[in-house]
Design an enzyme around this catalytic site. Structure first.
Site, short mmCIF file in Angstrom:
data_model
loop_
_atom_site.label_atom_id
_atom_site.label_comp_id
_atom_site.label_asym_id
_atom_site.label_seq_id
_atom_site.Cartn_x
_atom_site.Cartn_y
_atom_site.Cartn_z
N TYR A 127 0.82 -1.11 -0.08
CA TYR A 127 0.00 0.09 0.05
C TYR A 127 0.88 1.37 0.15
CZ TYR A 127 -4.15 -2.77 1.66
OH TYR A 127 -5.06 -3.58 1.86
N SER A 128 1.54 1.39 1.25
CA SER A 128 2.35 2.60 1.20
C SER A 128 3.50 3.09 0.19
CB SER A 128 3.16 2.64 2.51
OG SER A 128 2.20 2.49 3.84
N GLU A 243 -10.48 -7.05 9.70
CA GLU A 243 -9.31 -7.63 10.37
C GLU A 243 -9.53 -7.92 12.02
OE1 GLU A 243 -6.38 -8.53 11.94
OE2 GLU A 243 -6.00 -6.32 12.37
C1 LIG Z 1 7.10 -1.17 11.08
C2 LIG Z 1 6.35 -0.61 9.94
C3 LIG Z 1 5.74 -1.62 9.03
C4 LIG Z 1 4.89 -1.11 8.09
N1 LIG Z 1 4.40 -2.17 7.34
C5 LIG Z 1 3.77 -1.62 5.99
C6 LIG Z 1 3.26 -2.63 5.25
O1 LIG Z 1 3.59 -3.99 5.32
N2 LIG Z 1 2.90 -2.40 3.83
C7 LIG Z 1 2.44 -1.01 3.68
O2 LIG Z 1 1.94 -0.93 2.93
N3 LIG Z 1 2.95 -0.07 4.79
C8 LIG Z 1 3.66 -0.47 5.81
N4 LIG Z 1 4.20 0.64 6.92
C9 LIG Z 1 4.04 2.00 6.44
C10 LIG Z 1 2.67 2.88 7.33
O3 LIG Z 1 1.43 2.21 7.07
C11 LIG Z 1 3.03 4.37 7.20
O4 LIG Z 1 4.57 4.45 7.56
C12 LIG Z 1 2.17 5.09 7.96
O5 LIG Z 1 0.92 4.91 7.39
C13 LIG Z 1 2.62 6.42 8.08
O6 LIG Z 1 2.92 6.94 6.63
P1 LIG Z 1 4.24 7.91 6.41
O7 LIG Z 1 5.24 6.77 6.88
O8 LIG Z 1 4.34 7.92 4.79
O9 LIG Z 1 3.91 9.23 7.21
P2 LIG Z 1 3.39 10.30 6.89
O10 LIG Z 1 1.89 10.22 6.50
O11 LIG Z 1 4.11 11.17 5.98
O12 LIG Z 1 3.25 11.09 8.09
C14 LIG Z 1 4.43 11.80 8.70
C15 LIG Z 1 4.02 12.54 9.90
O13 LIG Z 1 3.06 13.58 9.83
C16 LIG Z 1 1.94 13.28 10.60
N5 LIG Z 1 0.60 13.33 9.89
C17 LIG Z 1 0.50 13.07 8.59
N6 LIG Z 1 -0.93 13.32 8.05
C18 LIG Z 1 -1.59 13.94 9.15
C19 LIG Z 1 -2.71 14.40 9.46
N7 LIG Z 1 -3.76 14.46 8.70
N8 LIG Z 1 -2.85 15.06 10.72
C20 LIG Z 1 -2.12 14.79 11.68
N9 LIG Z 1 -0.76 14.37 11.71
C21 LIG Z 1 -0.53 13.96 10.45
C22 LIG Z 1 1.96 11.86 10.77
O14 LIG Z 1 1.21 11.18 12.12
C23 LIG Z 1 3.56 11.61 11.15
O15 LIG Z 1 3.85 12.12 12.15
C24 LIG Z 1 4.76 0.19 7.86
C25 LIG Z 1 5.45 1.14 8.63
C26 LIG Z 1 6.10 0.82 9.64
C27 LIG Z 1 6.77 1.80 10.65
#
Ligand SMILES: Cc1cc2nc3c(=O)[nH]c(=O)nc-3n(C[C@H](O)[C@H](O)[C@H](O)COP(=O)(O)OP(=O)(O)OC[C@H]3O[C@@H](n4cnc5c(N)ncnc54)[C@H](O)[C@@H]3O)c2cc1C
Length: 382
Positions: A127-128, A243
């Site tokens: 997804y991400s 889930e």
């Molecule tokens: C250990 C781990 C395993 C993972 N496994 C998977 C996987 O298997 N498959 C997959 O697809 N993804 C996976 N992920 C990804 C995960 O779903 C994303 O990291 C998560 O959704 C956050 O997205 P981002 O990292 O792009 O951060 P961003 O969305 O860029 O966020 C950065 C910061 O901004 C803040 N922020 C963003 N939007 C808002 C808002 N609207 N209001 C307030 N604050 C906000 C966030 O809280 C964060 O502090 C994994 C992540 C981790 C850490």
């Protein structure tokens, strides 16, 4: 409310406890030298669980599960997480299978479901992307129809288990000219398809759990589109609502607190009062978290969809695990640097460093607070 298990649930709990005691491969809880060794043990455990129909426990019997109730799933997860048994959290079971059951063709059900339930195939979730995490619908990876195929180009990131998954559950953009939620579709992609490149990302705990995945002209048969084209966003959302394989998994936090209490008892009189108090607080919080899990299972058992409750439990549990990790390392203090305490402290170093990701994976705490505030409390959006 009566929190006692009924006789059937209690018997099942006993079965699971006996399995953990005597049904797991020798040395399953020892450290492993290589990823291959660890994966061999996990796959072995998955096969053993599958032979009892426990791997896909909540799935209907026709698809290889036991049709277990949410409460039975909770009982199972609590035992497994408390003892730290690996190979249990399975994305194929958690969200791929439920979506395939609802929207897949008969061929897809026959091809994918039995191999998830019998432990043959591991799935990862694609997804991400670098520019799409919290705002997931912003994803840019393209899947373009070309005759009987789709051709995929783009990049995914943070893909847990991508380096040993057999299949990937991919969300990609099939229509760039409509509002972002409406142009996505979901696909099953074999991870060894030509054009898929997997690059490791090492987390701050020093382990290789997740990856970057690159798609360069990856050609897959159109028969691997799951559900209707451009309905992918709804499949992602429904998958998460169904889930229930992780409720109760937070009982690993209860185990850490129990182990720390045992550690404190070993060193009578040599513990700062504030650490004793903090452990008492964690003990209370762990009980609160457990009550939340029972509430979620009870709601699911009544046919309700506890979206807000699940968000609350995830948020509370993730932050609690970080707090427990900090307490653990403070408990060892400088002593943690020296033998023999150091070897015990090492485990908690990992607990703390890995817990940092808990408030990011599966939705960040900031975003979850916003969802609880708006959808849960009915507060206006900013
Ligand atoms: C250990 C781990 C395993 C993972 N496994 C998977 C996987 O298997 N498959 C997959 O697809 N993804 C996976 N992920 C990804 C995960 O779903 C994303 O990291 C998560 O959704 C956050 O997205 P981002 O990292 O792009 O951060 P961003 O969305 O860029 O966020 C950065 C910061 O901004 C803040 N922020 C963003 N939007 C808002 C808002 N609207 N209001 C307030 N604050 C906000 C966030 O809280 C964060 O502090 C994994 C992540 C981790 C850490």
């Amino acid at each position: 409310m009566d929190f006692r298990l009924n006789p059937q649930q209690a018997a099942f709990q006993q079965d699971v406890a006996s399995f953990i005691e005597s049904g797991l491969p020798a040395g399953w809880d020892q450290g492993h030298d290589s990823l291959e060794e660890r994966m061999a043990v996990e796959r072995d455990i998955m096969k053993r669980l599958a032979s009892r129909h426990w791997l896909a426990l909540p799935w209907p019997k026709e698809y290889g599960g036991l049709g277990a109730t949410p409460m039975e799933q909770l009982v199972f997860n609590e035992q497994m997480a408390y003892h730290g048994v690996p190979g249990v959290m399975n994305m194929g079971v958690a969200w791929v299978g439920p979506v395939v059951m609802l929207y897949g063709t008969d061929e897809q059900k026959a091809q994918y479901l039995s191999r998830i339930a019998d432990g043959s195939d591991i799935w990862c979730t694609l997804y991400s992307e670098p520019g799409a995490g919290s705002d997931l619908a912003a994803m840019q990876t393209r899947a373009v129809r070309d005759g009987d195929d789709y051709v995929i180009n783009g990049q995914k990131i943070w893909t847990s288990f991508g380096h040993y998954a057999d299949w990937g559950w991919l969300a990609a953009r099939t229509d760039p000219d409509v509002p972002k939620h409406k142009g996505l579709s979901t696909f099953a992609v074999k991870m060894d398809t030509p054009g898929v490149t997997i690059r490791p990302l090492i987390n701050m705990a020093g382990t290789h759990e997740f990856n970057e995945i690159f798609f360069e002209d990856v050609r897959i048969p159109a028969s691997q589109l799951v559900g209707e084209e451009n309905r992918g966003w709804y499949h992602v959302a429904i998958g998460l609502d169904f889930e229930r394989s992780s409720i109760g998994a937070t009982s690993s936090a209860r185990r850490t607190v129990d182990d720390l209490v045992a550690e404190l008892k070993l060193r009578q009189g040599r513990v700062k009062p504030e650490l004793r108090h903090r452990l008492a607080e964690h003990h209370i919080a762990v009980q609160v978290l457990r009550t939340m899990a029972y509430n979620i299972a009870s709601m699911q058992g009544s046919g309700l969809v506890p979206t807000r409750e699940a968000q609350m439990a995830k948020l509370f549990g993730a932050e609690l695990q970080q707090k427990i990790g900090v307490t653990a390392l403070q408990l060892f203090g400088m002593e943690g640097q020296a033998s023999p305490a150091a070897s015990r402290a090492l485990r908690y170093q990992y607990t703390l460093l890995r817990a940092v990701a808990n408030t990011i994976e599966g939705g960040t705490s900031e975003v979850q607070r916003s969802v609880i505030a708006t959808r849960g409390l009915g507060l206006p959006r900013e």
